[in-house]
Design an enzyme around this catalytic site. Structure first.
Site, mmCIF file in Angstrom:
data_model
loop_
_atom_site.group_PDB
_atom_site.id
_atom_site.type_symbol
_atom_site.label_atom_id
_atom_site.label_comp_id
_atom_site.label_asym_id
_atom_site.label_seq_id
_atom_site.Cartn_x
_atom_site.Cartn_y
_atom_site.Cartn_z
ATOM 1 N N ARG A 44 14.606 0.882 33.715
ATOM 2 C CA ARG A 44 13.659 1.874 33.216
ATOM 3 C C ARG A 44 12.368 1.820 34.029
ATOM 4 N NH1 ARG A 44 13.203 6.412 30.092
ATOM 5 N NH2 ARG A 44 11.700 6.246 28.401
ATOM 6 N N THR A 101 18.676 14.683 32.282
ATOM 7 C CA THR A 101 19.052 13.269 32.220
ATOM 8 C C THR A 101 20.541 13.374 32.431
ATOM 9 O OG1 THR A 101 17.353 12.498 30.664
ATOM 10 C CG2 THR A 101 19.420 11.296 30.617
ATOM 11 N N THR A 137 17.686 8.999 34.522
ATOM 12 C CA THR A 137 16.912 10.219 34.277
ATOM 13 C C THR A 137 15.660 10.313 35.131
ATOM 14 O OG1 THR A 137 15.904 11.515 32.480
ATOM 15 C CG2 THR A 137 15.485 9.167 32.433
ATOM 16 N N ASN A 151 13.511 12.229 33.416
ATOM 17 C CA ASN A 151 12.946 12.716 32.161
ATOM 18 C C ASN A 151 13.193 14.219 32.035
ATOM 19 O OD1 ASN A 151 11.895 12.523 29.645
ATOM 20 N ND2 ASN A 151 9.780 12.845 30.283
ATOM 21 N N SER A 169 12.617 4.703 25.071
ATOM 22 C CA SER A 169 13.623 5.686 25.508
ATOM 23 C C SER A 169 14.612 5.966 24.390
ATOM 24 C CB SER A 169 14.381 5.115 26.707
ATOM 25 O OG SER A 169 15.476 5.929 27.051
ATOM 26 N N SER A 170 15.289 7.112 24.506
ATOM 27 C CA SER A 170 16.379 7.424 23.577
ATOM 28 C C SER A 170 17.749 7.282 24.241
ATOM 29 C CB SER A 170 16.228 8.858 23.063
ATOM 30 O OG SER A 170 15.000 9.025 22.399
ATOM 31 N N GLY A 178 17.222 13.845 25.423
ATOM 32 C CA GLY A 178 15.983 13.342 24.834
ATOM 33 C C GLY A 178 16.242 12.741 23.467
#
Ligand code: DON
Length: 591
Positions: free
Chosen positions: A118, A394, A412, A414, A465-466, A487
């Site tokens: 990340r 993503t 991703t 984003n 993050s999801s 998302g």
């Protein structure tokens, strides 16, 4: 060596080596219908079957590169790395070098590992960096220009995975992506449309316009997209590894460009970025064991909380697609998301009370607070989210082999095409991941998430993050590999596909294509895909007090199911342009 690998990876030789491509005419034949033929609002999933190895990704080219790597003796990690590099070329919407992501993998011996690559907040970023004098977030600051850019992690992440577990040479895994960037690939209708729809995002960025809008117009379907600067960057990465990107002339160019656009990223941020191997987030649900990402992903927590509540309210697979089932799932989601927003953040930086939130007593209390007949207004539940508009990008790729290896990788930029800027001379699109922090606690981000101090902007921290890459085992045997973009809707998308294909025993294609619902606490409503909710179900949910809102496609799942006999089925979501590629040969890996 270079020539040999290139030859092995070329399409014709790949086919000769026994790779079945689920694209073109073959793909058309493999469009799987939902069980009743009309339960899939976006049409049937694209499927392929293999008794050896499978890759499912957002472009057929990238999936084919991964399948070719399996056929050439690579393992699942090799295939995932090569596929991810190929997506950075063929799927600029979300495939990337300057973004970040998560990788969950299962080795042949059953060990499960999780890699966090990340992005992080640059060292010079501050809590107030995105706020105007009125204390409100400055429009676009965390999504469009230089400040939006978090320190990228993808290249170091892919290298870390390969260094620990890869078998084939790193260079061979990057080579095919570099070739596609240099020689070009045909632009699909989907890419042309995605680019055209983001003209406003690209408008302030001359380099992006030069590449994607030749002559001032969006590149058209069928044109060849050639990306020589990206090819040179990939060549450098192939030769010198991740340091070529993170330390040296490329890093200097990226940092100088971001700063010229008002950002604070430095070459030192890029040089010192490190991915982290983490203990996977693993838990049981009946006969199933789920492995996914721990913090800074909220996905593991959300799945565990929602499934923990469902177990305690007596949810059963027979409730799938019934109004009662939809109600219970929405109520569990409402409660889990409220807690996500209030309590979760980067667990390396803030204290997150996960043990308390997932304690059986706490889950029992949440479950008991669910009224089986009536919606609970979100205002009565602590926590909060606002209304969001989603640009669904993503991307997720899944890899599995007959002998039980699996990689589930979501990465991703984003938003679609990140912040819209390509770094001149480097050819990479930059992320706008800073928006995943609570840039202005209490105000909604791109996905409508209204988050708190726990996820505040901090230098060096990872934004919550999801993304939820999942590997699921049934009674100890690898059964499902899946994930999605979307998302805040990612965890609920993964949940629904898992419930259908796992405990629900639906065919994978049907589970992937089937309509989806989503509740995220606030706004206080159930989102449903247009044409995806039978009128009677909608009526019953309304009568329980739910507000329903139709929306566009939710998620884009790329999944693999491994039958108890080892047979692999790959399914690409009809909501996206992806495809499965089956490798009919998996050679023993060279040692
Ligand atoms: O990490 C996250 O949760 C987001 N950056 C994911 C963004 C995403 O899925 C975009 N697609 N809608």
């Amino acid at each position: 060596m270079k020539g040999l690998v290139r030859a092995l990876l070329s399409r014709s030789i790949a086919i000769a080596a026994g790779i079945t491509l689920a694209t073109g005419a073959a793909g058309a034949a493999d469009r799987a219908e939902g069980a009743d033929g009309k339960s899939a609002p976006f049409g049937p999933a694209l499927t392929a079957v293999s008794s050896r190895g499978m890759v499912v990704a957002a472009t057929p080219q990238a999936a084919e590169v991964g399948a070719a790597v399996l056929a050439a003796g690579g393992n699942a990690v090799d295939a995932a790395v090569a596929t991810a590099f190929a997506l950075a070329v063929t799927y600029p919407e979300a495939g990337n070098l300057a973004g970040g992501g998560f990788l969950v993998l299962r080795r042949r011996d059953g060990e499960v590992l999780a890699l966090d690559f990340r992005e992080t907040g640059p060292a010079a970023i501050r809590k107030g960096s995105f706020l105007g004098p009125d204390g409100k977030a400055v429009e676009g600051a965390s999504t469009r220009m230089g400040l939006a850019v978090a320190t990228p992690g993808t290249v170091r992440g892919l290298e870390a995975a390969h260094q620990r577990l890869g078998k084939l040479s790193w260079r061979s895994l990057v080579a095919e992506a570099a070739r596609m960037a240099r020689e070009g690939f045909p632009v699909t209708a989907r890419l042309a449309k995605d680019l055209a729809s983001q003209q406003g995002l690209f408008a302030p960025h001359p380099e992006s316009l030069r590449i994607f809008f030749p002559g001032g117009r969006p590149i058209v379907e069928g044109a060849t997209l050639v990306q020589p600067d990206l090819a040179a960057t990939l060549d450098a990465i192939a030769e010198r590894g991740a340091d070529a990107f993170h330390d040296g002339p490329i890093a200097l160019k990226i940092a100088a460009f971001v700063r010229s656009e008002g950002g604070v990223l430095t070459a030192e941020d890029l040089r010192t970025y490190r991915p982290v191997w983490r203990k996977p987030f693993s838990f049981e649900f009946g006969r199933w064991r789920l492995h996914t990402m721990p913090l800074p992903s909220s996905g593991g927590f959300l799945l565990a909380s929602i499934l923990g509540q469902l177990t305690r309210v007596g949810w059963t697979p027979a409730m799938l697609e019934t109004p009662e089932g939809a109600h219970l799932v929405a109520e569990a989601e409402r409660r889990a998301y409220a807690e996500r927003n209030r309590w979760l953040g980067d667990g390396d930086v803030v204290d997150v009370p996960l043990a308390r939130l997932l304690a059986p007593g706490h889950l029992g209390a949440l479950a008991r607070s669910i009224d089986r007949a009536k919606a609970t207004p979100s205002a009565r539940i602590d926590g909060g989210m606002g209304n969001g508009t989603e640009r669904p990008q993503t991307t997720h790729l899944s890899v599995a082999t007959v002998d039980g290896e699996a990689v589930s990788l979501t990465y991703t930029l984003n938003g679609a095409f990140g912040n819209g800027s390509v770094v001149p001379g480097v050819g990479v699109l930059l992320n706008n991941e800073m928006d995943d922090f609570a840039v202005a606690p209490g105000q909604p981000n791109l996905f409508g998430l209204v988050q708190g101090e726990q996820n505040a902007v901090r230098p060096g921290a990872r934004p919550l993050s999801s993304m939820t890459p999942l590997i699921a085992l049934e009674e100890g045997t690898l059964r499902l590999v899946l994930g999605s973009p979307g998302g805040s809707t990612i965890p609920t998308t993964v949940l629904q596909v898992f419930l259908r294909a796992g405990p629900g025993r639906r065919p994978l294609a049907e589970a992937v294509a089937g309509p989806r619902l989503h509740h995220q606490h606030l706004p206080d409503l159930i989102q449903y895909e247009k044409d995806g909710l039978p009128p009677e179900t909608a009526r019953r949910l309304r009568s329980m007090g739910h507000v329903l809102e139709s929306c566009g496609p939710i998620g884009m799942v790329h999944a693999i199911e491994r039958a108890p006999n080892g047979l692999l089925t790959g399914a690409a979501d009809p909501r996206g342009p992806g495809a499965p590629a089956a490798s009919a040969v998996v050679r023993p890996a060279p040692h």
